[in-house]
Motif scaffolding. Sequence first.
Motif, mmCIF file in Angstrom:
data_model
loop_
_atom_site.group_PDB
_atom_site.id
_atom_site.type_symbol
_atom_site.label_atom_id
_atom_site.label_comp_id
_atom_site.label_asym_id
_atom_site.label_seq_id
_atom_site.Cartn_x
_atom_site.Cartn_y
_atom_site.Cartn_z
ATOM 1 N N THR A 166 31.232 85.662 36.597
ATOM 2 C CA THR A 166 32.589 85.166 36.850
ATOM 3 C C THR A 166 33.082 84.414 35.618
ATOM 4 O O THR A 166 32.435 83.466 35.166
ATOM 5 C CB THR A 166 32.604 84.241 38.072
ATOM 6 O OG1 THR A 166 32.112 84.966 39.208
ATOM 7 C CG2 THR A 166 34.012 83.748 38.357
ATOM 8 N N ARG A 203 38.365 81.562 39.617
ATOM 9 C CA ARG A 203 39.119 82.813 39.623
ATOM 10 C C ARG A 203 38.204 83.960 40.060
ATOM 11 O O ARG A 203 36.993 83.832 40.086
ATOM 12 C CB ARG A 203 39.687 83.128 38.232
ATOM 13 C CG ARG A 203 40.674 82.092 37.699
ATOM 14 C CD ARG A 203 41.995 82.127 38.461
ATOM 15 N NE ARG A 203 43.025 81.350 37.801
ATOM 16 C CZ ARG A 203 43.225 80.051 37.957
ATOM 17 N NH1 ARG A 203 42.430 79.367 38.764
ATOM 18 N NH2 ARG A 203 44.208 79.421 37.322
ATOM 19 N N HIS A 204 38.819 85.115 40.354
ATOM 20 C CA HIS A 204 38.067 86.277 40.804
ATOM 21 C C HIS A 204 37.976 87.348 39.722
ATOM 22 O O HIS A 204 37.821 88.533 40.015
ATOM 23 C CB HIS A 204 38.716 86.880 42.069
ATOM 24 C CG HIS A 204 38.541 86.035 43.286
ATOM 25 N ND1 HIS A 204 39.251 84.874 43.500
ATOM 26 C CD2 HIS A 204 37.722 86.176 44.367
ATOM 27 C CE1 HIS A 204 38.894 84.348 44.660
ATOM 28 N NE2 HIS A 204 37.965 85.113 45.199
ATOM 29 N N TRP A 205 38.037 86.953 38.458
ATOM 30 C CA TRP A 205 37.906 87.874 37.343
ATOM 31 C C TRP A 205 36.495 87.798 36.775
ATOM 32 O O TRP A 205 35.985 86.710 36.521
ATOM 33 C CB TRP A 205 38.925 87.566 36.250
ATOM 34 C CG TRP A 205 40.331 87.904 36.662
ATOM 35 C CD1 TRP A 205 41.249 87.070 37.232
ATOM 36 C CD2 TRP A 205 40.957 89.188 36.539
ATOM 37 N NE1 TRP A 205 42.413 87.751 37.484
ATOM 38 C CE2 TRP A 205 42.269 89.052 37.058
ATOM 39 C CE3 TRP A 205 40.554 90.423 36.042
ATOM 40 C CZ2 TRP A 205 43.168 90.128 37.089
ATOM 41 C CZ3 TRP A 205 41.440 91.485 36.072
ATOM 42 C CH2 TRP A 205 42.731 91.326 36.589
ATOM 43 N N CYS A 238 38.564 92.918 38.027
ATOM 44 C CA CYS A 238 38.853 92.267 39.306
ATOM 45 C C CYS A 238 38.767 93.311 40.411
ATOM 46 O O CYS A 238 39.391 94.372 40.328
ATOM 47 C CB CYS A 238 40.247 91.641 39.278
ATOM 48 S SG CYS A 238 40.658 90.713 40.772
ATOM 49 N N ASP A 292 41.083 90.317 45.983
ATOM 50 C CA ASP A 292 42.250 89.455 45.849
ATOM 51 C C ASP A 292 41.833 87.989 45.897
ATOM 52 O O ASP A 292 40.642 87.661 45.928
ATOM 53 C CB ASP A 292 43.289 89.800 46.913
ATOM 54 C CG ASP A 292 42.832 89.517 48.341
ATOM 55 O OD1 ASP A 292 41.823 88.796 48.532
ATOM 56 O OD2 ASP A 292 43.469 90.030 49.280
ATOM 57 N N SER A 293 42.810 87.103 45.911
ATOM 58 C CA SER A 293 42.532 85.667 45.875
ATOM 59 C C SER A 293 41.777 85.181 47.102
ATOM 60 O O SER A 293 41.147 84.116 47.069
ATOM 61 C CB SER A 293 43.842 84.886 45.745
ATOM 62 O OG SER A 293 44.723 85.204 46.809
ATOM 63 N N ASP A 306 39.312 86.973 48.425
ATOM 64 C CA ASP A 306 38.021 87.646 48.349
ATOM 65 C C ASP A 306 37.952 88.895 49.218
ATOM 66 O O ASP A 306 36.890 89.259 49.714
ATOM 67 C CB ASP A 306 36.883 86.677 48.718
ATOM 68 C CG ASP A 306 35.579 87.039 48.021
ATOM 69 O OD1 ASP A 306 35.631 87.607 46.918
ATOM 70 O OD2 ASP A 306 34.503 86.753 48.584
ATOM 71 N N ASP A 330 45.721 84.372 36.336
ATOM 72 C CA ASP A 330 45.743 84.096 37.774
ATOM 73 C C ASP A 330 45.018 85.173 38.551
ATOM 74 O O ASP A 330 44.732 86.278 38.058
ATOM 75 C CB ASP A 330 47.194 84.012 38.267
ATOM 76 C CG ASP A 330 47.843 82.698 37.882
ATOM 77 O OD1 ASP A 330 47.280 81.954 37.056
ATOM 78 O OD2 ASP A 330 48.938 82.418 38.398
ATOM 79 N N ASP A 331 44.722 84.878 39.812
ATOM 80 C CA ASP A 331 44.164 85.876 40.713
ATOM 81 C C ASP A 331 45.241 86.880 41.126
ATOM 82 O O ASP A 331 46.431 86.619 41.034
ATOM 83 C CB ASP A 331 43.617 85.208 41.990
ATOM 84 C CG ASP A 331 42.212 84.667 41.794
ATOM 85 O OD1 ASP A 331 41.490 85.176 40.925
ATOM 86 O OD2 ASP A 331 41.841 83.725 42.524
#
Length: 462
Positions: free
Chosen positions: A287, A292-294, A344, A347-348, A350, A456-457
């Motif tokens: 991560t 963040r989810h990237w 990614c 989404d934000s 998960d 951003d997510d």
Amino acid sequence: MSALPGRLGQVRRDGGLPHRDDLPLVFDELDYQMACQVYIWALPLVSYAQWQKVHREVFGATESDIVHYVTYRDRLGLITANATTPYILNFFDLNDTGPLVIELPPGPTAGGLSDFWQREIGVMGEMGPDAGSGGRHLVIPPGATVPDAADGFYLQRATGMNIMFGFRTLDADPARAQELVDKVRVYPFAERTDPPVTRVVSPQGRPWSGDQPRGLDYWVRLHDIYQREVVDERDRFYTAMLATLGIEKGKSFAPDSRLTTILETASAAGELMAQANTFAKRFPGSTYWADRHWDLVLALDNSSQRAQFHDQLLERAAWFYEAVSFSAAMKSTTPGLGQAYLSCYTDSDDRWLDGAESYTLHVPADPPAKLFWSVTVYDTDTRCLVDNDQQRGDRGSRDDDLAYNDDGSVDLHFGPTAPAGRESNWIQTIPGEHWFSYFRLYGPLESYFDRSWKLDDIVRSS
């Protein structure tokens, strides 16, 4: 002894040993488990072998040709292709050609060679020994001696009998770039006095797939390439497993019904493991930003795929399930040079990204890219560009029609229908199909490396 899962849970005991009549269940499970591990191990090898087959049988490219991928449709079979720059490449079997000559013209190009384990073995063009001045490269097969009359060639020693040669033109003018492509020559060293013509072959919009085949075809492709490859010392335990699974050097592949069932089941299970290993990475540091989810999509440390005490088996499987090729430039740590890749899959909240839903990605102002940045959408099933009605799978700083906010930031939209008034910032997704995204920075800058700039997510709109 506690209950065992799967077939082993059905095995009866006889004085602490498996009952003789149930030994076939034990061996079925052993072969199945080995096949699952072999599937994961062989992903990069089978990927290139499949792509090589497409070049030969679908595009009709020979050992003296190169294939030029230009249009969106050309790239639809290429795993996680960049949608903004062309690809020029081909696959060569040194068993057939012997030492191979590659001539690059002077001019702005970047390219290289890799073996079928997708390890980079040579750099060409501006980053290579010719430094963009052009020259003749001589590729020497494993175990072969340098031929006489090799003076004036840059020597490239292959680590496998099958290689990929690929390059990109760096000239922004399409006409000059095409001139460079047309001047490339590839031919056997033995035919250097009267070399065959090197054709530039186009996919011409034909449907094709470069991802690993499923079911028994995975093992058919593996058997074929194994016959034409050398065996690395690091892989000898895996080739022992291959022998148990009916894949041996110099022998035909003819699995009986029992083994066919095991191999078909294992290829499905192996792909499930590969999907989890790729789309839900559990490698330390995957991560990129803690909140963040990237992800850092590329977990490999280097082209050798070797860490201090082990080879990066699962890291390799994660990358080569969803992508093809590796070069040192992909792991650049020098601001302004190379590329950076983030991925990614959720989404934000998960949740997997769903083609039937609508989403927004806010890209803050001043993305840290010296050259350009882009966001690309891929289908999770094929790992290829989304095949939408738009025939467009990316948006980025090179798009003249991209709409920016007053502060210089950009809002990108994903979904089956365009948001009103934001069509230029929209990438169409397909209901019933999941997708994932890459965020690429070309020439990443310091604020990327020190993480002071944050992406951003991806936020679900509904």
